[in-house]
Design an enzyme around this catalytic site. Structure first.
Site, PDB file in Angstrom:
ATOM      1  N   PHE A 193       0.870  -1.185   0.000  1.00  0.00           N
ATOM      2  CA  PHE A 193       0.000   0.000   0.000  1.00  0.00           C
ATOM      3  C   PHE A 193       0.901   1.226   0.000  1.00  0.00           C
ATOM      4  O   PHE A 193       1.806   1.334   0.845  1.00  0.00           O
ATOM      5  CB  PHE A 193      -0.883   0.068   1.253  1.00  0.00           C
ATOM      6  CG  PHE A 193      -1.546   1.415   1.420  1.00  0.00           C
ATOM      7  CD1 PHE A 193      -2.795   1.654   0.892  1.00  0.00           C
ATOM      8  CD2 PHE A 193      -0.881   2.458   2.068  1.00  0.00           C
ATOM      9  CE1 PHE A 193      -3.390   2.919   1.013  1.00  0.00           C
ATOM     10  CE2 PHE A 193      -1.478   3.723   2.184  1.00  0.00           C
ATOM     11  CZ  PHE A 193      -2.734   3.946   1.662  1.00  0.00           C
ATOM     12  N   GLU A 194       0.663   2.113  -0.924  1.00  0.00           N
ATOM     13  CA  GLU A 194       1.368   3.398  -0.929  1.00  0.00           C
ATOM     14  C   GLU A 194       0.461   4.390  -1.625  1.00  0.00           C
ATOM     15  O   GLU A 194      -0.167   4.041  -2.626  1.00  0.00           O
ATOM     16  CB  GLU A 194       2.654   3.346  -1.783  1.00  0.00           C
ATOM     17  CG  GLU A 194       3.838   2.661  -1.199  1.00  0.00           C
ATOM     18  CD  GLU A 194       5.057   2.671  -2.138  1.00  0.00           C
ATOM     19  OE1 GLU A 194       4.879   2.603  -3.378  1.00  0.00           O
ATOM     20  OE2 GLU A 194       6.174   2.748  -1.632  1.00  0.00           O
ATOM     21  N   ILE A 195       0.410   5.595  -1.102  1.00  0.00           N
ATOM     22  CA  ILE A 195      -0.145   6.700  -1.894  1.00  0.00           C
ATOM     23  C   ILE A 195       0.937   7.754  -1.878  1.00  0.00           C
ATOM     24  O   ILE A 195       1.376   8.183  -0.799  1.00  0.00           O
ATOM     25  CB  ILE A 195      -1.446   7.266  -1.298  1.00  0.00           C
ATOM     26  CG1 ILE A 195      -2.524   6.174  -1.227  1.00  0.00           C
ATOM     27  CG2 ILE A 195      -1.946   8.441  -2.141  1.00  0.00           C
ATOM     28  CD1 ILE A 195      -3.846   6.651  -0.635  1.00  0.00           C
TER      29      ILE A 195
END
Ligand code: GDP
Ligand code: MN
Length: 384
Positions: free
Chosen positions: A270-272
């Site tokens: 998960f990365e934004i």
């Protein structure tokens, strides 16, 4: 404690707590989901899409970019399109972004990988996994299909969101001037990265980059236990030198300042984040130095510790956002907002980035509210 930031007063607050009507009529950011996958992962991809659509994207309709080193087949593409509430693009990754580069001896690299397999290092013996990690470390943001985007949200097969995300995290990151967002931080398996920290800190030192507060999350200045030293020496001993390695201090895993990597990293499935962080000259120089060391083959460097140490060197705490309000699970590790440190909050949030006029009153209330927010000690910036 190592791995826990001690900057409670300045650490950033959650963007949103409690429920609200999704702000569907407001402008979007220039962002997309990025999904690297193989045809055989279709079921896991669909599970992830169902989850993100149900909890977020059926309101916000952000596009998807699917990438693959091979070619997506027609049934993969047709099925994915069925589950998307937005535009979908499919891209094949050019060999220049995947696989062994020219400057590395392929036989030596394959041998180094096989040896990591013999030592039962997780994914160490799997060549494709090494390629995947290097792609996510130094190339995904250069893929032509991502050129038009400023932001990405990484999505993997077999992930699950538990809670509705009723605001636009891209817009909020933009509004709050954030660069990188995460939801889980964990410890890396140290046998996968015996020399990663030495190279990363060499970059920091050679470029005279001042230490930021974020560095505390990764650098351990305490004396390591005796058996740790023995372990890491053991692991590095028989790593063949397949590529030009710059002369560096020869204390395994430790840098010249006597710091050791505490193995903490943002869990990058998960990365934004802002793509221009990765597209910057500083990140490129960092990646080049790491890459040229050969560590993507001689060791099994994951893109997660690469991204994390780059952030630790080039960014500060204020640039990072911890999405403690996102319920998220991948394989056996999960983050549940109800268990996140801090008060349980029920207030209706101020949520919109650009429309300051319309939301002026809410914004004022929101500021007053957060000014009184009692930040707990373990604010979540630390390793699970
Ligand atoms: P893990 O989460 O660390 O166990 O690793 P995964 O197997 O989930 O791989 C991470 C991401 O890279 C996922 O999105 C996978 O679909 C993708 N991936 C891994 N290896 C390959 C590969 O060889 N080709 C392609 N196209 N995608 C891959
Ligand atoms: Mn995965």
């Amino acid at each position: 404690e190592p791995g826990i930031l001690k900057i409670n007063e300045t650490y950033d607050k959650p963007f949103v707590t409690g429920c609200l009507e999704p702000a569907v009529d407001l402008p979007r950011a220039n962002g997309a989901f990025v999904v690297l996958a193989r045809n055989k992962e279709l079921d896991g991809v669909i599970q992830s899409m169902k989850s993100i659509e149900r909890h977020f994207n059926h309101w916000f309709h952000y596009p998807y970019v699917f990438l693959n080193d091979g070619e997506f087949n027609e049934s993969f593409k047709a099925t994915v399109k069925k589950y998307a509430s937005s535009d979908v693009e499919f891209g094949q990754i050019d060999p220049s972004m995947w696989g062994f580069p020219d400057w590395v001896n392929h036989d030596d690299a394959k041998e180094a990988i096989a040896k990591q397999g013999d030592r039962v290092i997780m994914y160490g013996g799997m060549e494709s996994y090494h390629h995947m990690c290097r792609f996510y470390s130094g190339f995904f943001y250069k893929h032509p299909l991502l050129d038009k985007y400023k932001w990405y949200w990484r999505l993997e097969p077999d992930i699950k969101y538990f809670c509705d995300i009723t605001y636009d995290p891209f817009v909020h990151m933009e509004r709050h001037n954030k660069t990188y967002g995460y939801t889980i931080a964990v410890k890396e398996l140290k046998e996968t990265v015996p020399n990663l920290f030495r190279y990363a800190t060499a970059y920091k030192r050679l470029n005279k980059i001042p230490t930021t507060g974020l560095w505390d999350m990764f650098a351990d200045r305490s004396e390591p236990p005796k058996e740790d030293v023995a372990d890491s020496a053991d692991v590095t001993e028989d790593i063949p030198k397949t590529s030009p390695r710059k002369p560096l201090p020869d204390i395994d895993g430790e840098n010249m300042e006597g710091e050791k990597y505490n193995m903490c990293h943002f869990w990058s499935n998960f990365e934004i984040a802002r793509l221009d962080f990765f597209r910057s000259k500083e990140y490129e120089d960092f990646f080049q130095m790491m890459d040229k060391s050969g560590g993507f083959w001689t060791e099994r460097w994951g893109d997660a510790p690469i991204h994390s140490l780059a952030a630790g060197i080039l960014l500060d705490t204020k640039d990072i956002h911890y999405f403690r309000d996102f319920g998220y699970r991948h394989t056996t590790i999960q983050h549940c907002p109800a268990n996140a440190p801090g008060k349980q909050l029920t207030r209706k949030p101020f949520y919109h980035a650009e429309d300051m006029q319309r939301n002026k009153r809410l914004a004022k209330e929101d500021d007053a509210y957060w000014a009184n927010y009692d930040t707990p000690k373990h604010n979540g910036v630390g390793c699970h």
